[in-house]
Design a protein around this motif. Sequence first.
Motif, PDB file in Angstrom:
ATOM      1  N   PRO A   1     -10.367 -51.997 -35.022  1.00 17.51           N
ATOM      2  CA  PRO A   1      -9.971 -50.584 -35.121  1.00 17.51           C
ATOM      3  C   PRO A   1     -11.124 -49.664 -34.726  1.00 17.51           C
ATOM      4  O   PRO A   1     -12.297 -50.032 -34.809  1.00 17.51           O
ATOM      5  CB  PRO A   1      -9.611 -50.422 -36.600  1.00 17.51           C
ATOM      6  N   SER A   2     -10.760 -48.493 -34.267  1.00 16.41           N
ATOM      7  CA  SER A   2     -11.781 -47.525 -33.846  1.00 16.41           C
ATOM      8  C   SER A   2     -12.532 -46.973 -35.059  1.00 16.41           C
ATOM      9  O   SER A   2     -12.079 -47.091 -36.205  1.00 16.41           O
ATOM     10  CB  SER A   2     -11.125 -46.378 -33.067  1.00 16.41           C
ATOM     11  N   ARG A   3     -13.687 -46.393 -34.800  1.00 12.98           N
ATOM     12  CA  ARG A   3     -14.468 -45.784 -35.882  1.00 12.98           C
ATOM     13  C   ARG A   3     -13.704 -44.609 -36.470  1.00 12.98           C
ATOM     14  O   ARG A   3     -12.988 -43.892 -35.774  1.00 12.98           O
ATOM     15  CB  ARG A   3     -15.825 -45.292 -35.352  1.00 12.98           C
ATOM     16  N   ARG A   4     -13.920 -44.412 -37.769  1.00 13.32           N
ATOM     17  CA  ARG A   4     -13.262 -43.298 -38.456  1.00 13.32           C
ATOM     18  C   ARG A   4     -14.175 -42.085 -38.484  1.00 13.32           C
ATOM     19  O   ARG A   4     -15.350 -42.185 -38.845  1.00 13.32           O
ATOM     20  CB  ARG A   4     -12.879 -43.710 -39.876  1.00 13.32           C
ATOM     21  N   LYS A   5     -13.626 -40.955 -38.106  1.00 14.27           N
ATOM     22  CA  LYS A   5     -14.387 -39.713 -38.076  1.00 14.27           C
ATOM     23  C   LYS A   5     -14.919 -39.366 -39.460  1.00 14.27           C
ATOM     24  O   LYS A   5     -16.013 -38.808 -39.598  1.00 14.27           O
ATOM     25  CB  LYS A   5     -13.513 -38.586 -37.532  1.00 14.27           C
TER      26      LYS A   5
ATOM     27  N   PHE B   1     -26.240 -42.685 -32.371  1.00 16.04           N
ATOM     28  CA  PHE B   1     -25.498 -41.725 -31.555  1.00 16.04           C
ATOM     29  C   PHE B   1     -23.986 -41.953 -31.642  1.00 16.04           C
ATOM     30  O   PHE B   1     -23.193 -41.024 -31.440  1.00 16.04           O
ATOM     31  CB  PHE B   1     -25.962 -41.832 -30.093  1.00 16.04           C
ATOM     32  N   GLN B   2     -23.559 -43.177 -31.971  1.00 15.63           N
ATOM     33  CA  GLN B   2     -22.125 -43.458 -32.071  1.00 15.63           C
ATOM     34  C   GLN B   2     -21.458 -42.582 -33.129  1.00 15.63           C
ATOM     35  O   GLN B   2     -20.278 -42.248 -33.016  1.00 15.63           O
ATOM     36  CB  GLN B   2     -21.898 -44.940 -32.386  1.00 15.63           C
TER      37      GLN B   2
ATOM     38  N   THR C   1     -18.314 -40.079 -32.407  1.00 15.71           N
ATOM     39  CA  THR C   1     -17.068 -40.188 -33.169  1.00 15.71           C
ATOM     40  C   THR C   1     -16.632 -38.825 -33.695  1.00 15.71           C
ATOM     41  O   THR C   1     -15.430 -38.534 -33.783  1.00 15.71           O
ATOM     42  CB  THR C   1     -17.251 -41.159 -34.351  1.00 15.71           C
ATOM     43  N   VAL C   2     -17.583 -37.985 -34.039  1.00 16.16           N
ATOM     44  CA  VAL C   2     -17.280 -36.695 -34.669  1.00 16.16           C
ATOM     45  C   VAL C   2     -16.932 -35.623 -33.646  1.00 16.16           C
ATOM     46  O   VAL C   2     -16.097 -34.760 -33.900  1.00 16.16           O
ATOM     47  CB  VAL C   2     -18.474 -36.239 -35.546  1.00 16.16           C
ATOM     48  N   THR C   3     -17.559 -35.662 -32.457  1.00 18.00           N
ATOM     49  CA  THR C   3     -17.342 -34.586 -31.483  1.00 18.00           C
ATOM     50  C   THR C   3     -17.318 -35.117 -30.054  1.00 18.00           C
ATOM     51  O   THR C   3     -17.914 -36.158 -29.751  1.00 18.00           O
ATOM     52  CB  THR C   3     -18.445 -33.511 -31.617  1.00 18.00           C
ATOM     53  N   ASN C   4     -16.644 -34.357 -29.184  1.00 15.27           N
ATOM     54  CA  ASN C   4     -16.622 -34.659 -27.754  1.00 15.27           C
ATOM     55  C   ASN C   4     -17.476 -33.680 -26.962  1.00 15.27           C
ATOM     56  O   ASN C   4     -17.429 -33.665 -25.731  1.00 15.27           O
ATOM     57  CB  ASN C   4     -15.182 -34.610 -27.221  1.00 15.27           C
ATOM     58  N   ASN C   5     -18.256 -32.870 -27.659  1.00 16.31           N
ATOM     59  CA  ASN C   5     -19.040 -31.821 -27.021  1.00 16.31           C
ATOM     60  C   ASN C   5     -20.187 -32.422 -26.208  1.00 16.31           C
ATOM     61  O   ASN C   5     -21.138 -32.991 -26.755  1.00 16.31           O
ATOM     62  CB  ASN C   5     -19.591 -30.866 -28.091  1.00 16.31           C
ATOM     63  N   LYS C   6     -20.107 -32.274 -24.890  1.00 19.05           N
ATOM     64  CA  LYS C   6     -21.118 -32.859 -24.005  1.00 19.05           C
ATOM     65  C   LYS C   6     -22.481 -32.187 -24.162  1.00 19.05           C
ATOM     66  O   LYS C   6     -23.525 -32.817 -23.955  1.00 19.05           O
ATOM     67  CB  LYS C   6     -20.648 -32.749 -22.549  1.00 19.05           C
ATOM     68  N   TRP C   7     -22.484 -30.906 -24.513  1.00 23.47           N
ATOM     69  CA  TRP C   7     -23.741 -30.213 -24.729  1.00 23.47           C
ATOM     70  C   TRP C   7     -24.500 -30.789 -25.927  1.00 23.47           C
ATOM     71  O   TRP C   7     -25.732 -30.914 -25.896  1.00 23.47           O
ATOM     72  CB  TRP C   7     -23.493 -28.719 -24.940  1.00 23.47           C
TER      73      TRP C   7
END
Length: 406
Positions: free
Chosen positions: A107-111, A18-19, A23-29
């Motif tokens: 570092p944060s994950r890369r999209k 799920f991570q 990383t790719v989207t902030n869409n809660k739905w």
Amino acid sequence: MRWIIFIAIYILIDMYAFQAVRTVTNNKWLYALYGLSSLLVLFLFVYALNSGEARTNPALMYNFGFFIAFFVPKLLIIVFMFGEDIVRLFVGLFSKIGGNESGFYIPSRRKFISGIALGIAAIPFAGLLYGMIQGKYNYKVLKYALEFDDLPEAFDGYTVTQISDVHSGSFDNKEKIAYGIDLINQQKSDIIVFTGDLVNNVASEMHKWKELFGSLHAKDGVYSVLGNHDYGDYVSWNSEAEKAKNLSALKKLQKEMGWRLLLNENQTLERNGQTIKLLGVENWGAGGFKKAGDLNKACEGCEVSDFKILLSHDPSHWQEQVKSHDKNIHLTLSGHTHGMQFGIEIPGWIKWSPVKYRYENWAGIYEEFGRYINVNRGFGYLGYPGRVGIWPEVTVITLKKKRINA
């Protein structure tokens, strides 16, 4: 306890995969859809296994199929995620060693990486869904011509159509099965042979398909042998008598369909005064599978000089006993592996399936010492209710008399 461990592992893998979505989207739905679909697939899978009918109920097989379709792509995702996390960890360690004022920093994950992981995971996901919708009925006719020095002249051009591993308890579409049966009859072969596993577990699975398979016809008839699933060994019976009754019912059913079941015996086929021998053994398999087959008994009355075709469900029998047998068995026809119902085949380029690591002979024609085996990929399916890359097969083999060029 085993369910608790299994569910815990499933959830951990699911959360890790799920991570990539996070990383790719902030869409809660999308987050909610991901979570709900994961829980639903897990529930259906556990329900199917606990029901005890997963091998005999086509609807419950879809529960297993959807679990595979959702779970396998997530395993691919975590391979990418884990690889990236290793790199991130080393970057953090080097930053610490290098005297970074802010201390240890990961570092944060890369999209970009997460996007690639999701894109690649979509391929098996779509493939496994296609396999359940279309692939399992994507029948292919595979034709081979095999030459033999000692084939009787009258049998030059003799055609054998082979099917295997029907697994009728898995079927859910009568129209598609009727198409497959018609495809077999269209080959107009001299003989049709079936190399075992008519059912998943019990003879009654075949009742609704009896008329269709009874419509198979060839000049010299339809012959069959038993496979490991035909004995009812994977069912809990109330008594041995009940189990024996089931096997008797399966044998009777094949007779009613007009099939000639060979039980460690042979049949003589005649053309213009010349003959070949068709042998059939009960199941014999290496690695813990049932060993009811008796090759010596099946060869009784056969001479070394006779041309012989053997029906034996499990291809391991060929490796262990048949290819080196002193009665010189020219051609063996087997099934059993299903080609694992998953793999990649591009004729002339690649033929691969995970089942190759279990069976030396797993799909198609093989030759050793001038003796041949064909391993049919199967007409039906079991477990995962689909096929991807390894399609259901109707084999047509033409026997040819080898000519010596002047």
